[in-house]
Design an enzyme around this catalytic site. Structure first.
Site, PDB file in Angstrom:
ATOM      1  N   GLU A 143      -3.057   7.624   7.570  1.00  0.00           N
ATOM      2  CA  GLU A 143      -3.811   8.421   6.603  1.00  0.00           C
ATOM      3  C   GLU A 143      -4.815   9.288   7.362  1.00  0.00           C
ATOM      4  OE1 GLU A 143      -5.887   6.042   3.724  1.00  0.00           O
ATOM      5  OE2 GLU A 143      -4.115   5.743   2.475  1.00  0.00           O
ATOM      6  N   ARG A 203      -6.187  -7.413 -10.899  1.00  0.00           N
ATOM      7  CA  ARG A 203      -6.894  -8.626 -11.320  1.00  0.00           C
ATOM      8  C   ARG A 203      -8.265  -8.240 -11.854  1.00  0.00           C
ATOM      9  NH1 ARG A 203     -10.319  -8.096  -7.202  1.00  0.00           N
ATOM     10  NH2 ARG A 203      -9.466  -7.666  -5.133  1.00  0.00           N
ATOM     11  N   HIS A 233     -16.608  -4.692   5.182  1.00  0.00           N
ATOM     12  CA  HIS A 233     -15.630  -4.663   4.091  1.00  0.00           C
ATOM     13  C   HIS A 233     -15.876  -5.726   3.033  1.00  0.00           C
ATOM     14  CE1 HIS A 233     -13.623  -1.725   6.462  1.00  0.00           C
ATOM     15  NE2 HIS A 233     -13.439  -2.562   7.446  1.00  0.00           N
ATOM     16  N   LYS A 288       0.827  -1.212   0.000  1.00  0.00           N
ATOM     17  CA  LYS A 288       0.000   0.000   0.000  1.00  0.00           C
ATOM     18  C   LYS A 288       0.862   1.264   0.000  1.00  0.00           C
ATOM     19  CE  LYS A 288      -3.414  -2.702  -0.050  1.00  0.00           C
ATOM     20  NZ  LYS A 288      -3.612  -3.284  -1.402  1.00  0.00           N
TER      21      LYS A 288
HETATM   22  C1  MV4 Z   1     -10.311   4.707   4.453  1.00  0.00           C
HETATM   23  C2  MV4 Z   1     -11.555   5.238   4.868  1.00  0.00           C
HETATM   24  C3  MV4 Z   1     -11.614   6.589   5.205  1.00  0.00           C
HETATM   25  N1  MV4 Z   1     -10.489   7.347   5.137  1.00  0.00           N
HETATM   26  N2  MV4 Z   1      -9.234   5.489   4.383  1.00  0.00           N
HETATM   27  C4  MV4 Z   1     -11.629   0.136   4.414  1.00  0.00           C
HETATM   28  C5  MV4 Z   1     -10.899  -1.064   3.906  1.00  0.00           C
HETATM   29  C6  MV4 Z   1      -9.897  -0.570   2.945  1.00  0.00           C
HETATM   30  N3  MV4 Z   1     -10.302  -0.927   1.594  1.00  0.00           N
HETATM   31  C7  MV4 Z   1      -9.882   0.902   3.063  1.00  0.00           C
HETATM   32  N4  MV4 Z   1     -11.020   1.282   3.871  1.00  0.00           N
HETATM   33  C8  MV4 Z   1     -11.231   2.571   4.195  1.00  0.00           C
HETATM   34  N5  MV4 Z   1     -10.194   3.401   4.127  1.00  0.00           N
HETATM   35  C9  MV4 Z   1      -9.327   6.779   4.728  1.00  0.00           C
HETATM   36  N6  MV4 Z   1      -8.228   7.549   4.677  1.00  0.00           N
HETATM   37  C10 MV4 Z   1     -12.671   4.384   4.921  1.00  0.00           C
HETATM   38  C11 MV4 Z   1     -12.495   3.051   4.603  1.00  0.00           C
HETATM   39  C12 MV4 Z   1     -13.662   2.181   4.659  1.00  0.00           C
HETATM   40  C13 MV4 Z   1     -14.189   1.661   3.491  1.00  0.00           C
HETATM   41  C14 MV4 Z   1     -13.597   1.929   2.260  1.00  0.00           C
HETATM   42  C15 MV4 Z   1     -14.166   1.393   1.121  1.00  0.00           C
HETATM   43  C16 MV4 Z   1     -15.298   0.606   1.202  1.00  0.00           C
HETATM   44  C17 MV4 Z   1     -15.860   0.336   2.407  1.00  0.00           C
HETATM   45  C18 MV4 Z   1     -15.319   0.851   3.575  1.00  0.00           C
HETATM   46  C19 MV4 Z   1     -15.905   0.575   4.811  1.00  0.00           C
HETATM   47  C20 MV4 Z   1     -15.356   1.098   5.952  1.00  0.00           C
HETATM   48  C21 MV4 Z   1     -14.224   1.924   5.872  1.00  0.00           C
END
Ligand code: MV4
Length: 520
Positions: free
Chosen positions: A214, A306, A249, A131
């Site tokens: 972040e 992918r 998620h 990442k």
């Molecule tokens: C975040 C975020 C808010 N701010 N990063 C969740 C798992 C991973 N894919 C990244 N995720 C998130 N990162 C920042 N800086 C909120 C989430 C997040 C989320 C992101 C995409 C789809 C669903 C989610 C559910 C909860 C939190």
């Protein structure tokens, strides 16, 4: 002049590959086999002992048992899979998604064996798989990333960086994904403990304790762009997919176009997605994930190197067959379209059908599928990995099918999806999330398109299936008859009336709750 008998392939273009091994199972293996069959390419399935009777095993031209059910002893055994590809004379391997799809070492080994890996280069996988290396590559390419810090792992530096970024901050795992190891920290006094627990979880989950910071984006949407790049430097995007409806998620519903994007924002995000792929010399299909805040600011989140589960909504909305495109690109063909030639049409939506018990915290609901009769009709597609008689086991992901619809617009897609969910017959000693999906379709916030990644927590946090009238005995008798005598599937329409206008939503054929044969 003798009339040479036509060979079956005469007149057909030479297949791009003679034989492709599909290193996967379930619905995506079925999907890839289908594309190969349409292209005149022979197929080899690999299966674990639990999948000896599975749909994908039956559909392929050849099938090889690769081991016992646990993925670590079968679908993750790259050495065994590669050996099967060699022994059966395969000239390409398609990894699908999950399992080895983003395993750069496997991709290296396939190429070293002189076999084509249908996917990106191992180098691109490695950059995007980390990442922080992904963030660095994006920053260099001018793709917006979330304000954050990854320069040092020293707690003192991280404390200073968090103060600079501004709370709340997120602690994330470098090797992470899917929220594993992610911690939210609202104030400085809680940062040290969060760093320690995030490192422990990252080490346990990924064998890599590295973490980074972040700024937390409030109430974000998860909007991703499909990328397709050939080996000649051509890259296009095939527009976005709105994936914000997730639970813990796990994506549940995806759609395109996103109800949130304007034409202008779509164009800017598409350009950023192409720039992201170009920065790592990407080839083949990939997805750039963005977080989008309420003001329309977008930030690179990660790249999936992918094909994705939700690729069918892009296929329906653009008319591009992404699996065939992957195979053609891997065979060295140039993209047959420019960005200007690509457009979206209508509104596509996908529901993931999971074998899970919504009344029991959505835990996977294993069991035998006695009957699976998928809905069909205008604008309805089902990508299924199971058929009647199949067992849903605890060994693998409980997703049993994807239900995809294409409507004229979003409201049409929602009503078509509800119709299809109502007519998806899955009979057996298992539960599905269909009732949950139908309630989402009916929710005003969903209908209004006001969805963020908090949608399920906000509106369905304590959701329970509505108490249904028990299906009456006539329907149970009909179900038993139909199953025992293998009569043609009775649908809710058939049960409720010829035209369906009297569809009886309480009919067991309408699959409201997990209709149990002989169950309580
Ligand atoms: C975040 C975020 C808010 N701010 N990063 C969740 C798992 C991973 N894919 C990244 N995720 C998130 N990162 C920042 N800086 C909120 C989430 C997040 C989320 C992101 C995409 C789809 C669903 C989610 C559910 C909860 C939190």
């Amino acid at each position: 002049m003798t009339n040479k008998p036509l060979s079956p392939t005469d007149g057909m273009p030479r297949p791009l590959f003679q034989k492709i091994l599909i290193a996967n199972r379930g619905e995506i293996a079925v999907r890839i086999i289908r594309a190969c069959q349409e292209m005149g390419i022979a197929t080899v399935a690999v299966y674990s002992e639990a999948d000896a009777e599975a749909l994908h095993t039956a559909l392929a031209d050849e099938a090889v048992c690769i081991g016992p059910p646990p993925p670590g002893a079968s679908y993750l055994r790259g050495d065994v899979i590669l050996d099967a590809a060699r022994r059966l004379g395969c000239d390409a391997v398609h990894p699908g998604y999950g399992f080895l799809a983003e395993n750069a070492d496997f991709a290296d080994a396939v190429a070293a064996a002189g076999i084509t890996f249908i996917g990106p280069s191992p180098q691109a996988m490695r950059i995007m798989g980390g990442k922080t290396s992904a963030r660095a590559a994006m920053q260099q390419a001018g793709v917006p990333v979330v304000p954050g810090y990854q320069a040092s792992e020293a707690d003192a530096d991280l404390h200073l960086a968090a103060a600079e970024i501004g709370y709340p901050v997120l602690v994330k795992a470098v090797a992470g994904g899917g929220g594993k190891g992610m911690r939210t920290v609202f104030e400085p006094k809680n940062l040290a403990a969060a760093l320690a627990s995030a490192r422990r979880e990252a080490l346990n989950a990924f064998g890599d304790a590295r973490i980074y910071l972040e700024k937390r984006i409030e109430q974000p949407r998860h909007i991703e762009f499909q990328i397709l790049a050939d080996a000649h430097g051509n890259i296009v995007h095939l527009f976005e997919r709105e994936c914000s409806v997730q639970r813990r998620h796990q994506k549940i519903i995806e759609e395109t176009p996103s109800p949130f994007l304007t034409r202008e924002l779509r164009a800017r995000m598409g350009e950023a997605a192409v720039a992201a792929a170009s920065a790592v010399n990407y080839v083949n299909a990939g997805t750039i994930e963005f977080l989008v805040d309420r003001a329309g600011n977008f930030y690179f989140l990660e790249m999936n190197t992918r094909l994705q589960v939700e690729h069918p909504i892009t296929e329906l909305a653009t008319g591009v067959d992404l699996v065939k495109a992957q195979i053609r690109v891997a065979a060295g063909e140039p993209l047959p379209y420019t960005q200007a030639a690509l457009s979206q049409r209508g509104h596509a939506m996908e529901c993931r059908i999971y074998a899970e018990d919504p009344s029991n915290d959505f835990l996977p609901a294993i069991g035998k599928v006695l009957r699976a009769a998928a809905p069909t009709g205008p604008g309805v597609r089902v990508d299924a990995g199971i058929a009647g008689g199949d067992e849903i086991t605890r060994h693998y992901d409980p997703m049993i099918a994807k239900l995809i619809v294409l409507g004229e617009d979003r409201n049409d897609a929602i009503s078509r999806m509800d119709w299809a969910l109502r007519h998806y017959v899955i009979l057996g000693d298992l539960m599905t999330n269909i009732p949950f999906l139908r309630d989402i379709m009916a929710h005003p916030a969903f209908a209004a398109g006001s969805i963020t990644t908090n949608f399920v927590d906000d509106y369905f946090g304590d959701w329970q299936p509505s108490t249904e009238e028990a299906p009456d005995l006539t329907f149970i008798a009909a179900a038993m008859y139909e199953i025992l005598n293998d009569a043609p599937a009775v649908t809710a329409q058939g049960a409720g009336g010829a035209s369906g206008e009297n569809d009886d939503v309480y009919s067991p054929w309408a699959q409201r709750t997990g209709f149990r044969m002989g169950g309580d």
